[in-house]
Design a protein around this motif. Structure first.
Motif, PDB file in Angstrom:
ATOM      1  N   UNK A  51       0.836  -1.210   0.000  1.00 17.91           N
ATOM      2  CA  UNK A  51       0.000   0.000   0.000  1.00 17.91           C
ATOM      3  C   UNK A  51       0.868   1.257   0.000  1.00 17.91           C
ATOM      4  N   UNK A  52       0.242   2.359  -0.401  1.00 19.67           N
ATOM      5  CA  UNK A  52       0.911   3.664  -0.381  1.00 19.67           C
ATOM      6  C   UNK A  52      -0.064   4.727   0.088  1.00 19.67           C
ATOM      7  N   UNK A  53       0.506   5.742   0.724  1.00 15.60           N
ATOM      8  CA  UNK A  53      -0.241   6.984   0.993  1.00 15.60           C
ATOM      9  C   UNK A  53       0.717   8.124   0.673  1.00 15.60           C
ATOM     10  N   UNK A  99       6.863  -0.882   7.650  1.00 16.43           N
ATOM     11  CA  UNK A  99       6.162   0.375   7.344  1.00 16.43           C
ATOM     12  C   UNK A  99       7.182   1.511   7.258  1.00 16.43           C
ATOM     13  N   UNK A 100       7.242   2.165   6.113  1.00 15.83           N
ATOM     14  CA  UNK A 100       8.089   3.347   5.942  1.00 15.83           C
ATOM     15  C   UNK A 100       7.188   4.571   5.982  1.00 15.83           C
ATOM     16  N   UNK A 133       3.910  14.439   2.824  1.00 16.98           N
ATOM     17  CA  UNK A 133       3.956  13.264   3.700  1.00 16.98           C
ATOM     18  C   UNK A 133       3.749  12.013   2.842  1.00 16.98           C
ATOM     19  N   UNK A 134       4.141  10.874   3.378  1.00 13.97           N
ATOM     20  CA  UNK A 134       3.968   9.638   2.621  1.00 13.97           C
ATOM     21  C   UNK A 134       4.307   8.426   3.464  1.00 13.97           C
ATOM     22  N   UNK A 135       3.628   7.327   3.169  1.00 12.48           N
ATOM     23  CA  UNK A 135       3.889   6.069   3.884  1.00 12.48           C
ATOM     24  C   UNK A 135       3.656   4.907   2.944  1.00 12.48           C
ATOM     25  N   UNK A 136       4.355   3.843   3.190  1.00 15.25           N
ATOM     26  CA  UNK A 136       4.134   2.623   2.405  1.00 15.25           C
ATOM     27  C   UNK A 136       4.304   1.416   3.319  1.00 15.25           C
TER      28      UNK A 136
END
Ligand code: UT7
Length: 341
Positions: A185-187, A316-317, A326-329
């Protein structure tokens, strides 16, 4: 290449690498440069030392070293790469892209290559772009790098910011993965209304370099630390929990939490909001300070080297940075058998 329109492929990290310059700048060294103390720096940030590039070292030099390690560990040759993305706010020069320089120096003169600028979130952005390129079948082997020589845009007379930053690079090689493994997943997001809390005023088309911009120190990073701090804790906790949810997970399912290394208080506050225990949190800020887009891949590479990430682990990064961005994966760390050749 087998390009199957409409069918998305899974993708994941096949190999990681990192590189830091040799020179160490300690808090004691900084005490000689500005009005600060080891006690203040450690208690407010967790930083003990950072690495500083040699005068002749540019972003592509560190990127090259990190990339060679990542390629070697991935078992991928430079010629096989069909896309190179370098995330950086300190490219070798305005153009050509540092990614083109890195690709050439690796010995690849055909891959698509471009730089990506999303502040300290740059690596998470680049990883997302790279993995989506593999998902669609557009590319097969992607090199994603975060590389920074922040020391060259740091105002060494500004104690509020100069104690924070360091130089480093981290790289990851991406390739196709078995469904359900690799990147899950990505945000990504941004809010440009916060652009004035972290920026470098001059050197672009708004304020081109003149004697006056140099004299008034406009080519150095400017930061409103307190405002960045408040944004960071909120943005990291929110994007991390959203990325976990999009992967069908709870934050408690995360085995290894790798946040942008900006401040140990930001890291622990975000982990505590998420309910992630500290033993699952990767922190190396004491050693390297804040290395912007290099910080997450540097921490990832070290965590992998130290055996803290095993195949099957949920990693989780999450990052935040200038933009504001901002961002997360979330990924399920792949075994070699889960690579799709
Ligand atoms: O990748 C994103 C990049 N940036 C960040 O992530 C930065 C996020 N922000 C932070 O990490 C923190 O806000 C800082 C570490 C920058 C500052 O910590 P703080 O607890 O927010 O301190 P502050 O800015 O409120 O300053 C407290 C005091 C001030 O003195 P007064 O006004 O209370 O007398 C500052 O002048 O500390 C002083 N101060 C220093 N003292 C010694 C600021 N920098 C220093 C220093 N040494 N280096």
């Amino acid at each position: 290449m087998d390009n199957n329109p409409g069918v998305l492929r899974a993708s994941g990290i096949w190999g990681v690498g990192s590189s830091v310059p040799e020179r160490v700048l300690t808090n004691a060294d900084l005490e000689q440069m500005v009005d600060t103390s080891d006690e203040w720096i450690q208690s407010r940030t967790g930083i003990q030392r950072r690495r500083i590039a040699a005068e002749d070292q540019a972003a592509s030099d560190l990127a090259l070293e990190a990339s060679r390690i990542a390629l070697d560990r991935a078992g991928v040759s430079a010629e096989e790469l069909d896309l190179v993305i370098v995330a950086t706010v300190t490219p070798d020069m305005a153009f050509p892209a540092t990614a083109c320089i890195v690709a050439d120096r690796l010995g690849n003169n055909s891959a698509a290559a471009f730089d990506l600028e999303a502040g300290c979130t740059g690596f998470v952005y680049a990883l997302t772009v790279g993995s989506q390129m593999i998902a669609t079948g557009a590319f097969n082997r992607v090199l994603v790098v975060g590389s920074e020589i922040l020391s060259c845009i740091t105002d060494w007379e500004d104690r509020a910011s100069c104690v924070l930053f360091g130089d480093a690079a981290g790289a990851a090689v991406l390739g196709p993965a078995l469904p359900g493994t690799g990147i899950l997943s990505h945000v990504l997001g941004s809010d440009g209304s916060g652009g004035d809390v972290l920026y470098m005023p001059a050197g672009g088309s708004r304020l081109p370099a003149t004697e006056e911009t140099v004299a008034s120190r406009q080519h150095f990073l400017k930061m409103k630390g307190g405002e960045v701090f408040k944004f960071a804790v909120r943005a990291m906790a929110r994007s991390a929990s959203e990325a976990a949810a999009r992967a069908g997970l709870e934050p408690s399912d995360i085995d290894c939490y790798i946040p942008h290394q900006a401040n140990n208080r930001i890291i622990t506050a975000s982990a505590s909001r998420l309910g992630i225990p500290l033993e699952k949190v990767v922190m190396n800020i004491h050693e390297y300070g804040n290395t912007s887009s290099a910080s997450i891949p540097l921490a990832l590479a070290e965590a992998w080297e130290n055996g803290r990430i095993e195949p099957g682990d949920h990693v989780l990064l999450v990052g935040f940075g200038a933009g504001l961005t901002w961002g997360a994966t979330v990924m399920k760390w792949m075994s070699d058998e889960e690579r799709v050749l």
